[in-house]
Scaffold this active site. Structure first.
Site, PDB file in Angstrom:
ATOM      1  N   THR A 117      53.089  17.606  -0.867  1.00  8.45           N
ATOM      2  CA  THR A 117      52.840  16.226  -0.409  1.00  8.45           C
ATOM      3  C   THR A 117      53.983  15.714   0.468  1.00  8.45           C
ATOM      4  OG1 THR A 117      53.731  15.482  -2.529  1.00  8.45           O
ATOM      5  CG2 THR A 117      51.358  15.562  -2.333  1.00  8.45           C
ATOM      6  N   THR A 118      55.220  16.002   0.057  1.00  9.43           N
ATOM      7  CA  THR A 118      56.382  15.544   0.837  1.00  9.43           C
ATOM      8  C   THR A 118      56.377  16.229   2.201  1.00  9.43           C
ATOM      9  OG1 THR A 118      57.585  15.320  -1.232  1.00  9.43           O
ATOM     10  CG2 THR A 118      58.889  15.245   0.773  1.00  9.43           C
ATOM     11  N   ASP A 177      51.604  20.253 -10.425  1.00 10.92           N
ATOM     12  CA  ASP A 177      51.753  20.899  -9.104  1.00 10.92           C
ATOM     13  C   ASP A 177      51.578  22.413  -9.235  1.00 10.92           C
ATOM     14  OD1 ASP A 177      52.253  18.444  -8.073  1.00 10.92           O
ATOM     15  OD2 ASP A 177      54.339  18.789  -7.534  1.00 10.92           O
ATOM     16  N   ASP A 183      58.481  13.696  -6.793  1.00  8.85           N
ATOM     17  CA  ASP A 183      57.147  14.114  -6.359  1.00  8.85           C
ATOM     18  C   ASP A 183      56.659  13.132  -5.286  1.00  8.85           C
ATOM     19  OD1 ASP A 183      54.698  15.548  -6.449  1.00  8.85           O
ATOM     20  OD2 ASP A 183      53.825  13.988  -7.696  1.00  8.85           O
TER      21      ASP A 183
END
Length: 537
Positions: A95-96, A385, A62
């Site tokens: 997010t990545t 998520d 994550d």
């Protein structure tokens, strides 16, 4: 003033990096950070093991968790961590993606700066491209959002996050939880509590129509389970109050001592009687419960729990319809909440209170199970998520295809848009378009495919359909809408927006002044290919 005498403006020992050096330094920091999380993207992304100073281990892929756990010191890198945190807070996923797009925008800007294009022009071009990208995103988004779509969105978010074998049942639990707490197409995810316990398989995870409190009864004489519970919520201590000011009580006779103790007992008994008289048979107290009060409550057949977290008290109020009481004198039947059952159960060797079949059921609990602590932690992050993306889909009602499809389509349309712009901003818009292609390129790399071949195939496929994305399992190009690989539009919107704003801000910095207490952000000796982080520690 004497001729040639230096004017000292900054204190001694201040580190200062100017002009192109400052820009290169900041761009390199952004690139290294993006490179670090890049390998975790997609269904076939790898995990990172992070060990802190105390030896605690976190195993995750994550993006935001990795960046939060890393001890980052470089100021520009910290700005990219903020991008990931914003993405997590706003949508819960992507997010990545946000960080690698920001890193790629910085990387492409370097070659533009080398061509003597002013950083402000690059930033303006990026801003124009980001605005156009949002318009294109609106055009290619899909409005069809039913229950089936929500499950697909949840499954896409959880793919590659340690939940593979139980993806479908977990996705169903998440969708059920979100649809239950949704009110007028608004979802407050705070009303979905995630309680995790190891010692069982992932498939044993369940959705509780109510709240689980990780506490036990305060007295063994209390009932273990109650049906048709009437619940009182108290946020003040159930004990004799001490005086507000320092006071001294002088006792000159043993009889006075006895009377004093009896008076205290009477006060405690009165408090308990007020609870019992209101009709309550379950009490959740945010503060302490006196030993004597525990005894009287047990005698009256009331199940009591003390030192319950404020957030749990709020969830209980939402689930059962109870009113949180500060003063026992105000407690009446109208303030009590209803639940079908309240029961103390043993889960993985620990007692927990299950408040089930709550009247309102506008607050639910997901009991997440896993074989070990690290497994259950990663499953919790995946579920978190999934809750975020399902909530975003319910609220917006718009989704886009996954598998790198929107990025390729936006890049294609941005290239056409760039041809309509005169001036040097055109080059920045083209660089922005190329930067977005880092997402499908990284998906291909992480799956062991040839990234160039995959990009060429995707570009060709997008001449026919905007939904063509990379199927990392077969290695081919597939219609992602048909394959059920879909994400909320908000994930992409926020990722592109925050990545471009962060890149613009970093590009406009031409002077880094660090105080004496801060070490200079030196990037020397860093090996980006090793995800080299020494100067950031």
């Amino acid at each position: 003033m004497a001729q040639g005498q230096p004017v000292i403006v900054l204190p001694e020992g201040t580190n200062r990096i100017l002009g192109r050096d400052a820009q290169r330094n900041n761009i390199l920091a952004g690139k290294v950070l993006a490179e670090t999380v890049r390998t975790t993207l997609g269904p076939k992304g790898m995990d990172k093991m992070l060990v802190d100073g105390l030896g605690d281990i976190v195993v995750t892929n994550d993006g935001v968790t990795i960046l939060k756990e890393m001890d980052i010191e470089h100021p520009a890198a910290k700005m990219l961590v903020e991008v990931a945190k914003t993405q997590e807070d706003e949508v819960g996923d992507g997010t990545t993606t946000a960080v690698i797009i920001a890193g790629e925008l910085l990387k492409k800007s370097e070659s533009l700066l080398d061509m003597d294009i002013h950083p402000t022009i690059v930033a303006m071009g990026y801003r124009q491209a980001a605005e156009k990208a949002q318009e294109i995103l609106d055009d290619i988004s899909i409005d069809d959002v039913g229950g089936d779509t929500l499950i697909k969105v949840a499954m896409t978010a959880m793919t590659g996050k340690g939940t593979e074998k139980a993806r479908e049942p977990l996705a169903k639990l998440v969708v059920d939880a979100v649809t239950q707490v949704a009110e007028d197409e608004k979802v407050d995810t705070d009303h979905i509590k995630i309680e995790k316990k190891d010692g069982a398989i992932v498939e044993d995870s369940e959705l509780i129509q109510g709240v689980i409190i990780d506490k036990e009864r305060v007295h063994p004489g209390m009932p273990k389970s109650l049906k048709n519970a009437k619940i009182a919520l108290l946020n003040s201590p159930l004990e004799v109050k001490e005086t507000e000011v320092d006071a001294e009580i002088r006792i000159t006779d043993p009889a006075q001592m006895t009377a004093f103790i009896q008076q205290e007992e009477t006060m405690v008994k009165d408090m308990v009687n007020k609870i019992v008289d209101s009709g309550a048979n379950v009490l959740f107290a945010q503060k302490g419960i006196d030993d004597l009060a525990q005894h009287y409550l047990a005698k009256a057949g009331v199940l009591a729990v003390r030192r319950v977290k404020k957030s749990d008290i709020e969830k209980l109020a939402k689930a059962t319809g109870a009113t949180v009481i500060s003063n026992l004198d105000d407690l009446s039947l109208d303030d009590l909440g209803d639940a079908g059952s309240v029961e103390e159960k043993k889960v993985s060797g620990e007692d927990m209170i299950f408040v089930e079949n709550a009247k309102e059921a506008k607050s639910v609990t997901l009991l997440v199970r896993g074989s070990t602590k690290h497994v259950v932690d990663e499953i919790e992050r995946a579920i978190d998520d999934a809750i975020g993306v399902v909530a975003a889909t319910v609220e917006d009602g718009k989704v886009v295809a996954g598998g790198g499809a929107p990025e390729i389509e936006i890049a294609k349309k941005l290239n056409d848009f760039a041809d309509s712009i005169s001036g040097r901003e055109q080059l920045a818009v083209k660089a922005f378009a190329e930067s977005l292609e880092v997402v499908p390129k990284t998906l291909a790399e992480n799956a062991g495919l040839d990234s160039i071949d995959s990009l060429v195939d995707l570009r060709a496929a997008h001449e026919k359909s905007a939904y063509m994305g990379l199927d990392v399992f077969s290695g081919g190009v597939t219609d992602m809408k048909e394959a059920g690989v879909i994400e909320p539009k908000r994930v992409k919107k926020q990722a592109i927006q925050s990545a471009s704003e962060a890149a613009e801000m970093i590009l406009r910095i031409d002077d880094v002044i660090a105080s004496t207490s801060t070490p200079a952000p030196d990037m020397g000796g860093m090996d980006p290919s090793m995800g080299g982080m020494p100067p950031m520690m």
